[in-house]
Design an enzyme around this catalytic site. Structure first.
Site, PDB file in Angstrom:
ATOM      1  N   HIS A  48      58.163  -9.335  37.085  1.00  0.00           N
ATOM      2  CA  HIS A  48      57.761  -8.904  38.138  1.00  0.00           C
ATOM      3  C   HIS A  48      57.474  -6.997  37.613  1.00  0.00           C
ATOM      4  CE1 HIS A  48      60.648 -10.639  40.831  1.00  0.00           C
ATOM      5  NE2 HIS A  48      59.815 -11.636  40.620  1.00  0.00           N
ATOM      6  N   TYR A  49      57.039  -7.134  37.026  1.00  0.00           N
ATOM      7  CA  TYR A  49      56.121  -6.296  36.042  1.00  0.00           C
ATOM      8  C   TYR A  49      54.772  -5.080  37.672  1.00  0.00           C
ATOM      9  CZ  TYR A  49      52.642  -9.466  34.668  1.00  0.00           C
ATOM     10  OH  TYR A  49      51.890 -10.605  35.140  1.00  0.00           O
TER      11      TYR A  49
END
Length: 512
Positions: free
Chosen positions: A433-434
């Site tokens: 989920h960067y």
């Protein structure tokens, strides 16, 4: 509508050129094509015909087999040594993720720096959900973790909902009842076919600029030939939707970024913008994996516990290969993971090469901020409470006496903050989920226009300085829809009044 890049002209002209056929890029292109001529460029191929990609049982296989040049997931390793992956297929990361779908939390809308029209936001979520979101049938491990969360005090029970709600809930899934994956690429069904060209295996090498204005892109097809795509007039835009790694990477290679740094690479500076590639975040994942005493169905994330202490709890059960040459044994393992909200710790992205096909160097600086450590400790302690629950007793061995852990177990003394903090740092991994790298207020303005460069906008997770709730894909697809609607309205305004004022009032006019 979808074709190989080599089938396109070497030179062509469009109203909108979108770089990245991923989670945000596909809904963006589909909506814009209703009125304008659109080119959507995707560096990967298509998922159709790849059962390991299109069915949930292939989730881990795709992430583990990410080294070949044509794999739908492109692997990279952060400078901290944490393996990660980028989408490289039409649909982007929505085509390789675990399929969980949940809308953003209220804090995200307040902290994002964007002037949201929440009525339009809700309409756009619904537009996505009608096509690709399903209510999952809970598997045995998911049901047990749901009950364990409730025993551990993650209440109330909110049942099935797509909204972000504190407590325990069942979220949506982009896998249907047959286990078939649906992605943002499905949203291209909404496109007007006569107005859109979707090119796969189209690698954009740099943006084309003239006097601080984007005029097009240079891309290479699967045969190695170069193509030039240009904007038809000054009302059009180049829109970057290549993700939190791809977008800042392409900006740097195009000469947009910190002047001294670009000069050190011999890249001609087109526009000095010091924060390109900075404020890059990744939500750390920590948890445990067990070998259950009972056989389990394969399941990806269906349930989430949204705590009030900065952590989200999720679970999965997967068939995992264990290799001891010359033999490989496949066993079902079950995981419970904690993802922290935020995070507050941030890193940066740097070039490793001037070749766009080479991953940049990425550092996320996991747990640099002590509040992130505190949230992780809160989350891992909650996992310990779930493991002690009656709901998970049947998965223990020897009549319910103990779990068999695969990999590190939680520290025995969970009240010891120092040991729990050490566990967080020692076992950190990613949940993919960067975000960030081109954040609002530093690289783009509140309308996602690049600061100092005309006709260039960014519509993807690189503009976020905070993750939207438990899982970002719902909000990224919504963002693509919202910005395309606003961009369509902006062009109509500009025909009447070609001033910057028109673009700044567009949010209020749409809401009205």
């Amino acid at each position: 509508m979808v074709m190989k890049a080599s089938e396109l002209p070497l030179v062509d002209y469009y109203d909108y050129i979108i770089v990245g056929g991923g989670t945000a890029g596909c809904p963006l292109a589909a909506t814009l094509s209703q009125e304008f001529r659109v080119l959507l460029l995707e560096r990967g191929g298509v998922g159709r015909g790849k059962p390991e990609l299109m069915y949930q049982e292939g989730f881990l296989t795709n992430l583990l087999n990410s080294e070949s040049r044509d794999s739908p997931a492109q692997g990279f390793i952060s400078e901290e040594g944490v393996p990660n992956a980028r989408g490289r297929v039409l649909g982007g990361s929505s085509a390789i993720n675990a399929g969980f779908y949940s809308r953003a939390d209220g804090d995200f809308f307040r902290k994002s720096g964007l002037p949201w029209d929440l009525a339009l936001v809700n309409q756009s979520y619904q537009w996505v959900e009608r096509q690709i979101v399903f209510r999952p049938n809970l598997k045995s491990w998911q049901s047990a973790v749901r009950d364990g969360l409730l025993e551990a005090g993650v209440t109330p029970y909110n049942g099935f909902t797509l909204d972000h709600a504190t407590g325990t809930k069942i979220g949506g899934s982009t896998f249907d009842s047959a286990g078939r994956r649906h992605t943002s690429a499905d949203l291209l069904r909404y496109a007007r076919a006569s107005n859109i060209k979707v090119a796969v295996h189209a690698t954009v090498e740099r943006l084309l600029l003239a006097a601080s204005t984007a005029i097009g892109v240079l891309y290479r097809d699967e045969r190695g030939r170069y193509h030039h795509a240009f904007l038809r007039d000054q009302h059009g835009e180049v829109i970057l939707s290549a993700g939190a790694i791809g977008t800042p990477h392409l900006l740097l290679l195009s000469g947009i970024g910190p002047r001294p740094y670009l000069s050190s690479w011999g890249i001609p500076v087109a526009h000095h913008l010091p924060y390109v590639g900075h404020f890059l975040y990744d939500n750390p994942r920590n948890g445990i994996t067990i070998l259950p005493s009972l056989p389990l169905d394969h399941s990806l994330i269906q349930v989430v516990g949204i705590t009030n202490s900065g952590a989200y709890i999720e679970a999965a059960s997967n068939l995992v290969p264990f290799t001891s040459p010359p033999h490989t044994l496949y066993l079902t393992v079950a995981t419970i993971i904690s993802k922290i909200s935020g995070p507050l710790s941030s890193g940066f992205l740097r070039l490793a090469s001037t070749d766009v096909n080479v991953n940049p160097l990425v550092r996320f600086n996991y747990f640099d901020n002590p509040l992130d450590v505190e949230r992780c400790v809160n989350g891992t302690r909650k996992i310990a409470d779930i493991l002690k629950s009656r709901a998970l007793k049947d998965f223990k061995w020897e009549g319910g006496d103990y779990f068999r852990f695969v990999g590190p177990a939680l520290p025995l003394h969970q009240t010891d903050y120092t040991r729990m903090a050490d566990f967080c740092r020692r076992t950190v991994s990613t949940i993919w989920h960067y975000h960030g790298g081109c954040v609002v207020g530093r690289v783009v303005d509140p309308h996602l226009k690049l600061i100092g460069v005309a006709s260039l906008r960014i519509v993807d997770g690189s503009v976020f300085s905070v993750s939207p709730g438990t899982n970002p894909q719902a909000t990224l697809m919504m963002l693509g829809r919202v910005l395309s609607l606003l961009s369509r309205y902006k062009l109509q305004l500009k025909v009447i009044d070609d001033t910057e004022f028109a673009t700044f009032i567009m949010f209020d006019r749409v809401a009205a």
